[in-house]
Design an enzyme around this catalytic site. Structure first.
Site, mmCIF file in Angstrom:
data_model
loop_
_atom_site.group_PDB
_atom_site.id
_atom_site.type_symbol
_atom_site.label_atom_id
_atom_site.label_comp_id
_atom_site.label_asym_id
_atom_site.label_seq_id
_atom_site.Cartn_x
_atom_site.Cartn_y
_atom_site.Cartn_z
ATOM 1 N N HIS A 8 -1.775 -5.332 1.708
ATOM 2 C CA HIS A 8 -3.059 -6.011 1.566
ATOM 3 C C HIS A 8 -2.810 -7.429 1.097
ATOM 4 C CE1 HIS A 8 -7.094 -7.074 0.206
ATOM 5 N NE2 HIS A 8 -6.480 -7.611 -0.839
ATOM 6 N N ASN A 20 -1.737 -0.340 7.342
ATOM 7 C CA ASN A 20 -1.059 -1.591 7.669
ATOM 8 C C ASN A 20 -0.127 -2.097 6.561
ATOM 9 O OD1 ASN A 20 -3.157 -2.270 6.032
ATOM 10 N ND2 ASN A 20 -4.338 -3.333 7.609
ATOM 11 N N TYR A 38 -12.706 -2.307 -2.199
ATOM 12 C CA TYR A 38 -13.135 -2.267 -0.796
ATOM 13 C C TYR A 38 -14.652 -2.187 -0.644
ATOM 14 C CZ TYR A 38 -8.381 -1.865 1.080
ATOM 15 O OH TYR A 38 -7.091 -2.121 1.468
ATOM 16 N N GLU A 67 -10.455 -10.305 -6.431
ATOM 17 C CA GLU A 67 -9.431 -9.254 -6.393
ATOM 18 C C GLU A 67 -8.408 -9.408 -7.523
ATOM 19 O OE1 GLU A 67 -7.875 -9.562 -2.440
ATOM 20 O OE2 GLU A 67 -9.671 -8.738 -1.515
ATOM 21 N N LYS A 106 0.834 -1.200 0.000
ATOM 22 C CA LYS A 106 0.000 0.000 0.000
ATOM 23 C C LYS A 106 0.876 1.261 0.000
ATOM 24 C CE LYS A 106 -3.784 -2.234 2.627
ATOM 25 N NZ LYS A 106 -4.650 -2.079 3.839
#
Ligand code: IDP
Ligand code: MG
Length: 167
Positions: free
Chosen positions: A125, A122, A50, A136, A10
């Site tokens: 992913h 975080n 998302y 995805e 990310k």
């Protein structure tokens, strides 16, 4: 059993120069990288990726986060990891969603943080299960970008399609 999972480094991971560290950690799994690219994240792609969180209070910030608006890094590194038990192996190495609760030696435990606005930054992913992985991977990659045949494909002829080539 061989399976595949989507991994995204990310924008916070890119901004913190964590790409090398994260790839080194992922190599512990002994899985193969079947696809890799740097990708811009459109609003449409972010919202689709998302969509299961669209009713959450943090959704708007999450879209900004994955698009790189919070880190001035408008890209992610997207990969498909492939091999035996790929989903569980990568997921375990990444750690839990909340970086404060994640195992400190997991990727998210080591590199993640919670922002003052409440988003879990975080760094990485990875798909949660087989269904998520298929949805995805198909969202982020075309079949020809992946070096193994993972899902059924079909041939189409695009007559009017224009594309850029090197001049
Ligand atoms: P996952 O990334 O571990 O699969 P998801 O529930 O799919 O977890 O959430 C996607 C992302 O949304 C997380 O990685 C994190 O960045 C963010 N997120 C999830 N739940 C929360 C929350 O309760 N507060 C803030 N951010 C969250
Ligand atoms: Mg998820």
């Amino acid at each position: 059993m061989n399976e595949q999972t989507l991994v995204l480094i990310k924008p916070d991971g890119l901004k913190k120069s964590l790409t090398g560290n994260i790839l080194t950690r992922l190599s512990e799994t002994k899985l193969e990288i079947a696809a890799a690219k740097i990708a811009r994240v459109s609003e449409e792609l972010a919202v689709e990726h998302y969509k299961h969180l669209k009713d959450k209070p943090f959704f708007k910030d999450l879209i900004k986060y994955i698009r790189g608006d919070l880190h001035d890094r408008h890209k992610v590194m997207a990969m498909v990891y492939w091999g035996d038990g790929a989903i569980k192996k990568v997921r375990e190495l990444c750690g839990t969603t909340n970086p404060e609760e994640a195992d400190p030696v997991s990727i998210r435990g080591a590199y993640g943080r919670i922002t003052t606005s409440g988003v879990y930054e975080n760094a990485i992913h990875t798909s949660g299960d087989k269904e998520d992985a298929e949805r995805e991977i198909k969202l982020w990659f075309d079949p020809d970008e992946i070096i193994v045949d993972i899902y059924p494909t079909k041939q189409i002829t695009e007559k009017e399609a224009k594309r850029r080539v090197w001049a």
